[in-house]
Design an enzyme around this catalytic site. Structure first.
Site, short mmCIF file in Angstrom:
data_model
loop_
_atom_site.label_atom_id
_atom_site.label_comp_id
_atom_site.label_asym_id
_atom_site.label_seq_id
_atom_site.Cartn_x
_atom_site.Cartn_y
_atom_site.Cartn_z
N HIS A 167 0.82 -1.23 0.00
CA HIS A 167 0.00 0.00 0.00
C HIS A 167 0.85 1.27 0.00
O HIS A 167 0.32 2.36 -0.22
CB HIS A 167 -0.92 0.03 1.23
N ASP A 203 -2.56 -10.51 -2.39
CA ASP A 203 -3.12 -10.07 -1.11
C ASP A 203 -4.61 -9.73 -1.32
O ASP A 203 -5.03 -9.34 -2.41
CB ASP A 203 -2.35 -8.83 -0.62
N HIS A 205 -6.17 -7.19 -0.42
CA HIS A 205 -6.37 -5.76 -0.72
C HIS A 205 -5.60 -5.34 -1.97
O HIS A 205 -4.49 -5.83 -2.21
CB HIS A 205 -5.90 -4.92 0.48
N ASP A 292 -4.40 -12.93 3.41
CA ASP A 292 -5.66 -12.45 4.00
C ASP A 292 -6.85 -12.78 3.11
O ASP A 292 -7.97 -12.35 3.39
CB ASP A 292 -5.60 -10.95 4.36
#
Ligand code: SP5
Ligand code: ZN
Length: 350
Positions: A167, A203, A205, A292
Site C-alpha cells: 500500500h 493479497d 487488498h 488475507d
C-alpha cells in the site's frame, strides 16, 4: 526456497489503529511473522539468511522507489513525535488531517501533524519507535530475495518481512505499509538485468502503492487480484478500468472480485493474471504474498481454505520464472504460517 529474514521486524509494534471512531488493537502484529517463521522451520523449507546489504546500498535502492522528502520524514518522524511532548513516547503516532484535492502538496508544512497527513492516506497505520528500522530491515530482505533469484542461485526466494509494503507509494504510507517491498524487489530485478518484470499481487487488498509506482512504466507489469474497491479497502484505487498510462498503458491489470469469492472463482482470476504475465513475456516475477484471502481472516472477505494455498503455489510455479515472494497481509494469526508455507512448499515441489 531461500528465506530472507531479519528479527528487527520486532521493532515495529503498533499498538492501535483507528476503526469506527475507536482505537482498536493492531491486526498487523509481530506474532504473525513468528508463526510463519516457526512453520517454515517445522517443514524445513530451505535456508534462512539475514540480509547483508550495507546501508549505502540500501539507501540507494530506497531512493529509486521513494521520494527524498518522504524518506527523510519517515526516518525522523518518531523523534519529532516525542520532541512534541515526551509523553508521546507512550503511544503511537497516527495522522488525523490530510490535504484534499486542490490543496497544496508542494509546500512542506512545519507542523508534524500536517506532515503526517501529507505523507499518508489512512489512520490505520501507526508509526512507532521502531517503524523505520523495521521497515528498512524488511526492505533489505525484499531486495536480497530479488537479487538471489535473479542471480539464479535459487528459483524462488521469500522475503519474510514486516511491516508489509504494497500500500505504500512513492511518498505516502498507509495500509500498515511504509516502504514498498514488492516495488523495491521489482526494481532490484530490473537493475540486475531482467528486462520485463511482473508483479503479481495476491493479497486480499489492492496493491495501490505498487500500481501507482509503476503506472507509467512498460518495463514492469503490475497485476492485482483483490476485493472490489467499491466495498473493500483501499477503496479509491483498484478498479478494472485502470490499465496504466502513457508508456505504461496496457501494463497494469486489476482483477477485482466481490466479497464472498471462493477458491474456484479466485483461481480463475489467478489464471487470467498468469496469462497476462505470459503474454508480457516476463523474465522475472515478484509475488506480493498476502494470505488475507483466507476464509478465517478477521478483516477480509474471500473464502480460500488452507488446502487451496498449495494450488496457488503450483499455479505460480507454472509461470516458470525466477520468483521473489514478498510477505504482505494475513491476519488470522493461528493459520498465517500454514497458509503461507503451503504456497511456498508447493512452489518448491512443482
Ligand atoms: C497489507 C494489508 O493487508 N493491509 C491491509 C490494511 C487494511 N486496513 C483497514 C482495515 C480495516 C478493518 N478493520 C476491522 C476491525 C475489526 N475489528
Ligand atoms: Zn491485505
Amino acid at each position: 526456497m531461500l528465506t530472507l529474514h531479519n528479527p528487527l521486524h520486532h521493532l515495529h509494534q503498533g499498538r492501535h489503529e483507528m476503526f469506527r471512531g475507536h482505537l482498536v488493537p493492531c491486526h498487523e502484529t509481530a506474532q504473525r511473522l513468528d508463526h510463519v517463521l516457526a512453520e517454515l522451520q517445522r517443514r524445513a523449507l530451505g535456508a534462512l539468511r539475514t540480509p547483508a546489504l550495507d546501508d549505502a546500498a540500501l539507501d540507494a535502492a530506497l531512493a529509486q522507489i521513494h521520494s527524498p522528502r518522504y524518506l527523510r520524514f519517515i526516518e525522523h518522524a518518531w523523534d519529532e513525535w516525542v520532541a512534541l511532548d515526551p509523553a508521546n513516547a507512550e503511544h503511537d503516532a497516527l495522522p488525523s488531517v490530510w490535504p484534499a484535492p486542490g490543496m497544496r502538496r508542494d509546500v512542506l508544512p512545519e507542523s508534524f501533524a500536517a506532515r503526517m497527513g501529507l505523507f499518508s492516506f489512512d489512520a490505520g497505520t501507526p508509526l512507532t519507535a521502531g517503524s523505520w528500522r523495521a521497515a528498512r530491515a524488511g526492505a533489505a530482505c525484499a531486495i536480497e530475495a530479488a537479487r538471489a533469484v535473479s542471480a539464479g542461485a535459487v528459483r524462488g526466494a521469500f522475503a519474510l518481512s514486516r511491516p508489509p509494503g504494497h500500500h505504500a507509494g512513492t511518498d505516502f504510507f498507509g495500509g500498515y505499509c511504509f516502504l514498498n517491498n514488492a516495488a523495491l524487489a521489482a526494481q532490484a530485478l530490473r537493475d540486475s538485468g531482467r528486462t520485463r518484470v511482473a508483479v503479481l499481487d495476491v493479497d486480499y487488498h489492492h496493491g495501490n502503492g505498487t500500481q501507482a509506482i509503476f503506472y507509467e512504466r512498460a518495463d514492469v507489469l503490475t497485476v492485482s487480484i483483490h476485493g472490489d474497491p467499491r466495498t473493500e479497502y483501499p477503496f479509491f484505487l483498484g478498479h478494472a478500468d485502470e490499465r496504466g498510462a502513457g508508456a505504461g498503458l496496457g501494463f497494469n491489470l486489476n482483477l477485482p472480485l466481490p466479497r464472498g469469492t471462493d477458491f474456484a472463482r479466485w483461481r480463475a482470476a489467478l489464471c487470467l493474471g498468469l496469462d497476462a504475465i505470459r503474454a508480457f513475456r516476463a523474465d522475472a516475477l515478484v509475488v506480493a504474498l498476502g494470505v488475507d484471502t483466507f476464509e478465517g481472516d478477521p478483516i477480509s472477505g474471500f473464502r480460500l481454505r488452507s488446502d487451496d494455498y498449495g494450488q496457488v503455489g503450483r499455479d505460480i510455479a507454472g509461470a516458470a520464472l525466477p520468483t521473489a515472494f514478498i510477505f504482505e497481509g494475513g491476519y488470522a494469526v493461528a493459520e498465517v504460517g500454514i497458509n503461507t508455507v503451503n504456497v511456498l512448499e508447493a512452489f518448491d515441489a512443482a
